[in-house]
Design an enzyme around this catalytic site. Sequence first.
Site, PDB file in Angstrom:
ATOM      1  N   LYS A  90       0.848  -1.188   0.000  1.00  0.00           N
ATOM      2  CA  LYS A  90       0.000   0.000   0.000  1.00  0.00           C
ATOM      3  C   LYS A  90       0.888   1.244   0.000  1.00  0.00           C
ATOM      4  O   LYS A  90       1.858   1.325   0.752  1.00  0.00           O
ATOM      5  CB  LYS A  90      -0.920   0.000   1.221  1.00  0.00           C
TER       6      LYS A  90
ATOM      7  N   GLU B 293     -19.001  -5.522  10.940  1.00  0.00           N
ATOM      8  CA  GLU B 293     -19.933  -4.745  11.752  1.00  0.00           C
ATOM      9  C   GLU B 293     -20.949  -5.622  12.475  1.00  0.00           C
ATOM     10  O   GLU B 293     -21.301  -5.366  13.635  1.00  0.00           O
ATOM     11  CB  GLU B 293     -20.648  -3.712  10.878  1.00  0.00           C
TER      12      GLU B 293
ATOM     13  N   ARG C 208     -25.068  -1.773   8.289  1.00  0.00           N
ATOM     14  CA  ARG C 208     -24.758  -3.143   7.898  1.00  0.00           C
ATOM     15  C   ARG C 208     -25.096  -4.143   8.998  1.00  0.00           C
ATOM     16  O   ARG C 208     -25.096  -5.347   8.767  1.00  0.00           O
ATOM     17  CB  ARG C 208     -23.275  -3.261   7.536  1.00  0.00           C
TER      18      ARG C 208
END
Length: 593
Positions: A247, A335, A363
């Site tokens: 990344k 979640e 969610r």
Amino acid sequence: MKSNLLQNINNPSDLRKLETSQLPELAKELRDFIIDIVSVKEGHLGASLGVIELTIALHYVFDTPNDLLVWDVGHQAYGHKILTERKDIFHTNRQLGGISGFPKRSESVYDTFGVGHSSTSISAALGMAIASQLKGENKHHIAVIGDASIASGMAFEGLNHAGVTDANLLVILNDNAIGIDPSVGALKNYLTSVKEGKNPKQNNMIKSLNFDYSGPIDGHDFNALISELERLKKVKGPKFLHIITTKGKGLQQAEDDQVKYHAPGKFDKITGEIHPKSEENLPPKFQDVFGLTLVELATNNSKIIGITPAMPSGSSLKFMMDAFPDRAFDVGIAEQHAVTLAAGMATQGMVVFCNIYSTFLQRAYDQIIHDVALQNLPVIFCLDRAGLVGEDGATHHGVFDLAYLRCIPNMIIYAPKDEIDLRNILYTASLGLNHPIAIRYPRGRGKYQNSKFQILNSKFQKIEIGIAHLLKSGTKIAVLSTGFIGNNVTLAFNEMGNPNEIAHYDFGFVKPLDESLLHTIFQSFQTIITIEDGVKKGGFGSGIIEFASVYNYTTKIKILGVPDNFMEHGTVDELQQICKIDVKSLKILFSEF
């Protein structure tokens, strides 16, 4: 003479005219292009820099947009957008009226699926692949899942189904061991062992799910990528390619500090140094007030637990994770698990603060209802980024929480008007409640221009549940606000010389409403105006209208808030102007009465 390949590429057809030997130069130009613009315009940086080679290779090998490509999560897709007919308008990224920071179906035929929340790509691409089969089409369907999105339950639901189909689906795992914060959990450890060659090939969990597994391969090596993608084009059925990327690749600071450079703000494109922002005399961030207050409370209460799904830095739960690592949990992008984990802890007498961004709590709606509220467990939901959040747009605005929580029995809902109220409601909740509570607060800073440590050293005061407060007296009109948006009302009044005709009440509690005070208000005023930083349909204003209906009040009521459409991206100020809840719009409205 320096070549400039990118200037001649407007779409993947142009890209495919290049020789493979030219692709590394194109990758460098594409990285530089993203860095040039994001350094000035801001946005998500590290994720897109990490998938430049993969992005180029996918559009080079596959026949996009005929072959369908789904990005997951969407902030990896800047390079994709630039290569798919949006290079010349990429500078408008995340600005009002400009292109979205995430793939968006209405924006381009190359954006096959809207992806703001994570872990949806496998299910979506599988749906596309099955549909293609049924229609007799010969297409490839590629799901690129990265930035820790593979850890979500939904990703595994998709893998579970795909493995018993013969769908033409390719899942590419962009394994960079980090989302916004470093990845966590047993799956991360498993992938690390695979990457390091420590896991026996016969023990491959993806192969066990009936996928043709290949990798791990270097996601920055064009020869390896293109060779394997060409091979996989000829393989029938579900396929899984494991690639390793870094990344922030190509910008040293972004590689070295991947958390900070996920979305670094403005920075020097040459040195990579982030432009410093003076925080002197600025109000504290709401997230920091939450995080530091929680540490303060946890110091004196060993039953306090903190939970977040993959947002320890963004929510500032990181403070508690550092101070009390055994009592603070980052559960990854999960979640639903976060909410039910909190419920399980609550059954055992723990005081659980479950911190989830407002938009992501959506969610876990079933878990809120069945696992928490139905059992009346006193979980404390701390909803960061509630209201309009700005440039991330429709997928990230936290404007639905008041409406979707208000209808749930047993739920307390509170919106602090400032950072001191936030501290006090966190303290109040820590003392023990008889019901679950949702505390919603905005992205950004509070209103008191002094050190966060001065505020954090303020003495706690217990808040009485369900009580609203008069902020300003008036004679004809009552303005009822909830939460931080009420400060716009106060500013409007100040600029108008505090008109005597208009009163202002702070309804921190959207549920339960202060019905005793509401009776007084309805009996005392000719007009009532409600204002909220959330949708008008079903929110705080709807609750006031319901009250009026039950008790047969005929007082005129005007609701201000977010209209019944998805708000796009722009600054918070711009979006408030569109909703007519900014200071200027309020002044115009109030002056009409």
